[in-house]
Design a protein around this motif. Sequence first.
Motif, short mmCIF file in Angstrom:
data_model
loop_
_atom_site.label_atom_id
_atom_site.label_comp_id
_atom_site.label_asym_id
_atom_site.label_seq_id
_atom_site.Cartn_x
_atom_site.Cartn_y
_atom_site.Cartn_z
N PRO A 118 0.91 -1.25 -0.07
CA PRO A 118 0.09 0.05 -0.10
C PRO A 118 0.98 1.12 -0.27
N GLY A 119 0.35 2.25 -0.60
CA GLY A 119 1.18 3.48 -0.61
C GLY A 119 0.35 4.54 -1.67
N PRO A 120 0.72 5.53 -1.86
CA PRO A 120 0.03 6.79 -2.60
C PRO A 120 -0.35 6.30 -4.06
N LEU A 121 0.21 5.50 -4.67
CA LEU A 121 -0.25 4.88 -5.93
C LEU A 121 -1.22 3.85 -5.78
N TRP A 122 -1.40 3.26 -4.53
CA TRP A 122 -2.50 2.00 -4.10
C TRP A 122 -3.59 2.61 -3.19
N PRO A 123 -4.39 3.30 -3.55
CA PRO A 123 -5.39 3.78 -2.45
C PRO A 123 -6.01 2.55 -1.61
N ASP A 124 -6.12 1.55 -2.49
CA ASP A 124 -6.78 0.37 -1.72
C ASP A 124 -5.48 -0.57 -1.43
N ASP A 125 -5.37 -1.37 -0.25
CA ASP A 125 -4.42 -2.17 -0.04
C ASP A 125 -4.50 -3.31 -1.02
N PRO A 140 7.98 -8.12 -0.87
CA PRO A 140 7.36 -6.64 -1.02
C PRO A 140 7.88 -5.72 -1.86
N PHE A 141 7.20 -4.99 -2.91
CA PHE A 141 7.88 -4.05 -3.51
C PHE A 141 6.91 -2.82 -3.50
N GLU A 142 7.61 -1.63 -3.69
CA GLU A 142 7.03 -0.38 -3.83
C GLU A 142 6.56 0.11 -5.00
N SER A 143 5.55 0.83 -5.26
CA SER A 143 5.07 1.29 -6.61
C SER A 143 5.43 2.66 -6.62
N TYR A 200 -2.81 1.26 -13.27
CA TYR A 200 -2.16 0.69 -14.29
C TYR A 200 -1.48 -0.78 -13.55
N PRO A 201 -2.41 -1.90 -13.12
CA PRO A 201 -1.76 -2.86 -12.37
C PRO A 201 -0.75 -3.53 -13.00
N TYR A 202 -1.06 -3.63 -14.24
CA TYR A 202 0.07 -4.37 -15.43
C TYR A 202 1.57 -3.70 -15.06
N GLY A 203 1.67 -2.59 -14.49
CA GLY A 203 2.83 -2.09 -14.08
C GLY A 203 3.71 -2.79 -13.15
N ASN A 204 2.76 -3.47 -12.27
CA ASN A 204 3.35 -4.30 -11.14
C ASN A 204 4.56 -5.46 -11.78
#
Length: 334
Positions: free
Chosen positions: A51-58, A79-82, A89-93
């Motif tokens: 979770p972080g600024p680019l993931w409003p939902d965990d 774990p990794f940070e976005s 754009y979840p494909y960016g994972n």
Amino acid sequence: MTKAEPKIQPFNIVIIGQSNRLQYEALLFAASFVATNPDFLGRFFVAMPQPGPLWPDDPSIKSAYVIELIKEFGAEILPFESRHFGQSYPYGNKIEALAALPEGEPFVFFDTDTLILDDLTEVPFDFDRPAASMRVEGTWPKLELYGPGYSEIWKSLYDRFGLDFESSLDLSQPDEYWRRYLYFNAGFFYYKCPKIFGDLFAEYAMSIKTDPPEPLICQSLNPWLDQVALPLVIHKLGGGRDALPDGYLDGNYSCHYRLLPMLYARESDKAVTLLEDISAPNRIKKVLKQYEPIKRFVYQGKGERARNMFDREDLPRREQMIRQRLKKNGLWLR
């Protein structure tokens, strides 16, 4: 295709793990992987966005039991940070997870909706020459009437990054036919170093996203951005369409099924048998039956019904035609 001698060089495997659908797919991947690669010498990572600024939902896997099962199958939670994409754009994972992998160690990324069917050390990877999935249809670009053609669109991207466009072409294919141009599905890709590959992938994808070349103005980049940037990365790093022989990945050694109805409709008996074998133990079934497509297709018999509708030796030419037939018969769940 004959079996190759096992490769000695160890390498790492990585998939993405998230809440909802991907947690069940990650469990299936892990179970298939350990069943077919019990003596794997590398490390197996389930990379999980935080979770972080680019993931409003965990986005992380919430179930401690699912994580425990995945770990039992030998996976390390990574774990990794976005920093660039996140929820929009979840494909960016698959791009951002590479930054968390051990630098300088060869890796193979797989989409989570994949089953491993055989010993991956027998796949003749050349980690100095990256490759990606050639199981792809001409999904991008979509040409507009009176708009730029394939050559103009793709050349503008190669020019943007100082790459030689002409050497990327398959000259056995006609001009302005999509197969002439280097294009991959991002269902798997590999290289000798995740940092080198990931940094370049992120650089190219963000440049295209924030400032697309003029011929791309009418082109949609969602969800295609990763598949637009990927061939450029592979070409830059000396790989290409011929870097991995046919028949290994997306063949006898892995199955990128995408969705359960598609798996039963078109994939091999080997893939279906493995899926049903690894789904049978009660401790796995306890989790998987919570996911409606697995519950219906694996445990309640809809998979067999879908399978009986198609001849694997004579499938419709386009994936969309398979989907439409499944939908017409009430066999489409995702």
